[in-house]
Design a protein around this motif. Structure first.
Motif, short mmCIF file in Angstrom:
data_model
loop_
_atom_site.label_atom_id
_atom_site.label_comp_id
_atom_site.label_asym_id
_atom_site.label_seq_id
_atom_site.Cartn_x
_atom_site.Cartn_y
_atom_site.Cartn_z
N ASP A 85 -3.54 -2.63 -6.55
CA ASP A 85 -4.05 -3.67 -5.65
C ASP A 85 -3.09 -4.85 -5.66
OD1 ASP A 85 -5.49 -5.88 -4.51
OD2 ASP A 85 -7.35 -4.75 -4.82
N LEU A 86 -2.33 -5.00 -4.60
CA LEU A 86 -1.31 -6.04 -4.55
C LEU A 86 -1.91 -7.43 -4.47
CD1 LEU A 86 1.25 -4.36 -2.10
CD2 LEU A 86 1.20 -4.31 -4.60
N LEU B 141 6.14 -10.49 -2.63
CA LEU B 141 5.19 -9.92 -1.66
C LEU B 141 5.46 -10.48 -0.27
CD1 LEU B 141 1.94 -9.82 -3.81
CD2 LEU B 141 3.59 -7.99 -3.37
N THR B 142 6.51 -9.98 0.32
CA THR B 142 6.86 -10.34 1.69
C THR B 142 6.55 -9.15 2.61
OG1 THR B 142 9.12 -9.52 1.54
CG2 THR B 142 8.71 -11.81 0.83
N ILE C 276 -2.39 -10.17 1.28
CA ILE C 276 -1.88 -9.25 2.30
C ILE C 276 -3.01 -8.72 3.16
CG2 ILE C 276 -0.55 -7.13 2.64
CD1 ILE C 276 0.46 -7.60 -0.30
N ILE C 277 -2.81 -8.79 4.46
CA ILE C 277 -3.71 -8.14 5.43
C ILE C 277 -2.92 -6.98 6.01
CG2 ILE C 277 -5.03 -8.41 7.54
CD1 ILE C 277 -5.13 -11.43 6.94
N PHE C 278 -3.38 -5.77 5.73
CA PHE C 278 -2.64 -4.59 6.15
C PHE C 278 -2.97 -4.21 7.59
CE2 PHE C 278 -2.91 -4.22 1.52
CZ PHE C 278 -1.58 -4.00 1.21
N ASP C 279 -1.95 -3.70 8.27
CA ASP C 279 -2.12 -3.19 9.63
C ASP C 279 -2.65 -1.76 9.56
OD1 ASP C 279 -1.21 -5.47 10.87
OD2 ASP C 279 0.87 -4.78 10.96
N GLU C 280 -3.33 -1.37 10.61
CA GLU C 280 -3.84 0.00 10.70
C GLU C 280 -2.67 0.96 10.90
OE1 GLU C 280 -7.00 2.66 13.33
OE2 GLU C 280 -6.61 0.56 13.79
N THR D 15 6.56 -3.38 3.92
CA THR D 15 6.86 -2.35 4.92
C THR D 15 7.92 -1.39 4.41
OG1 THR D 15 6.31 -3.87 6.72
CG2 THR D 15 7.64 -1.95 7.28
N ARG D 16 8.93 -1.91 3.77
CA ARG D 16 10.07 -1.08 3.35
C ARG D 16 9.70 -0.14 2.22
NH1 ARG D 16 16.07 -3.31 1.46
NH2 ARG D 16 16.95 -1.26 0.95
N PHE D 17 8.97 -0.64 1.22
CA PHE D 17 8.75 0.17 0.02
C PHE D 17 7.36 0.80 -0.06
CE2 PHE D 17 12.15 -2.80 -1.21
CZ PHE D 17 13.13 -1.87 -1.52
N PHE D 18 6.39 0.28 0.71
CA PHE D 18 5.05 0.87 0.68
C PHE D 18 4.72 1.58 1.99
CE2 PHE D 18 5.03 -2.35 -2.57
CZ PHE D 18 4.26 -1.81 -3.58
N GLY D 19 5.56 1.42 3.00
CA GLY D 19 5.41 2.19 4.22
C GLY D 19 4.25 1.80 5.10
N ILE D 20 3.88 0.52 5.09
CA ILE D 20 2.78 0.08 5.93
C ILE D 20 3.04 -1.35 6.39
CG2 ILE D 20 1.41 -0.73 3.94
CD1 ILE D 20 -1.09 0.23 5.51
N GLY D 21 2.72 -1.63 7.64
CA GLY D 21 2.88 -2.97 8.17
C GLY D 21 1.81 -3.91 7.65
N CYS D 22 2.09 -5.19 7.68
CA CYS D 22 1.13 -6.15 7.14
C CYS D 22 1.42 -7.55 7.64
CB CYS D 22 1.15 -6.13 5.61
SG CYS D 22 2.70 -6.74 4.91
#
Length: 268
Positions: free
Chosen positions: A205-206, A234-235, A260-264, A240-247
């Protein structure tokens, strides 16, 4: 202001020097160097399979580095007996399951074994330490219950209490919030931080990591790819680069740390 020489020369609580770890034919960790100051709270984050748990396992002698050196308060852990290492480093691991029919009090009491001399029974002081550890882990009234009958979250708190009872200067937590509801996730990490010792925790949990850790490292493919304060690490680009999800990154209104608010959907 003149730098404090003691602050720059103090021996770190934990020091990895050019460590690499091979399991079978696979090199899991590559040329890792990392120092953690006394009293620091380091969060180790990264995608699944990145090597986080393997890095932590060196500290409590579950494995030895294939190369390089790991020291705890200046002492090479490979040159330290398991008993002496257990007096310095306590660990909550992902594979801490117990199947024996012990009571909660008996499980927590095993945390005192590194400090008890051969053939000596636990003292009143040992029992008091265990009681305090159970209270800190949120299981103060659980001593008489059978460990095998507990829920996953309750069992996790018992194992955390056992680590607290060990009363070490370094505490290793490998996914300590597994199976815990939100309230107990925060309570356990607050209790760990309040001990004033060095804590190194692998966390998924970041947002929780940002709230509790003084420093974070991001591990990817067995290497540290980012290191710094939660705000530094936590940028959106790193996520996006290392966890593979937009935010999107926002600032906690009270703690002033990134959240962090993650994108779908994923980016890869």
């Amino acid at each position: 202001m003149t730098p404090d020489p003691d602050a720059t020369t103090a021996t770190p609580a934990v020091d990895y020097r050019d460590v690499w770890i091979r399991l079978g034919d696979t090199e899991i960790v590559h040329d890792l160097s990392l120092s953690v100051p006394d009293g620091g709270f380091l969060g180790v984050v990264g995608p699944n399979g990145s090597g986080k748990s393997t890095i932590l396992r060196c500290l409590f002698r579950a494995l030895s580095p294939s190369g390089g050196q790991v020291t705890v308060h200046g002492t090479d852990i490979v040159a330290t007996s398991l008993r002496d290492n257990a007096r310095q480093v306590a660990a909550l691991t992902q594979s801490s399951a117990l199947t024996l029919d012990f009571t909660v009090a008996e499980v927590v009491a095993t945390g005192r074994l590194p400090h008890i001399r051969l053939l000596r029974s636990a003292t009143a002081a040992d029992r008091e330490i265990c009681e305090r550890a159970m209270i800190d882990a949120g299981i103060g009234g659980f001593g008489h219950r059978r460990f095998a009958e507990l829920s996953g979250g309750e069992s996790q708190r018992v194992l955390i209490a056992r680590a607290f009872a060990q009363q070490t200067r370094v505490l290793v937590l490998d996914e300590p919030t597994n199976h815990l509801d939100v309230r107990h996730q925060f309570a356990v990490l607050e209790a760990a931080r309040a001990r004033g010792i060095t804590v190194i925790a692998a966390l998924h949990d970041l947002n929780i990591a940002a709230q509790f850790c003084t420093e974070l490292v991001v591990v990817s493919d067995g290497r540290i790819v980012r290191r710094g304060t939660p705000a530094d690490v936590l940028t959106a680009d790193t996520i996006t680069r290392f966890f593979g999800i937009g935010c999107h990154i926002v600032t906690h209104p009270r703690l002033r740390v990134p959240q962090i608010i993650f994108d779908e959907g994923t980016t890869r």
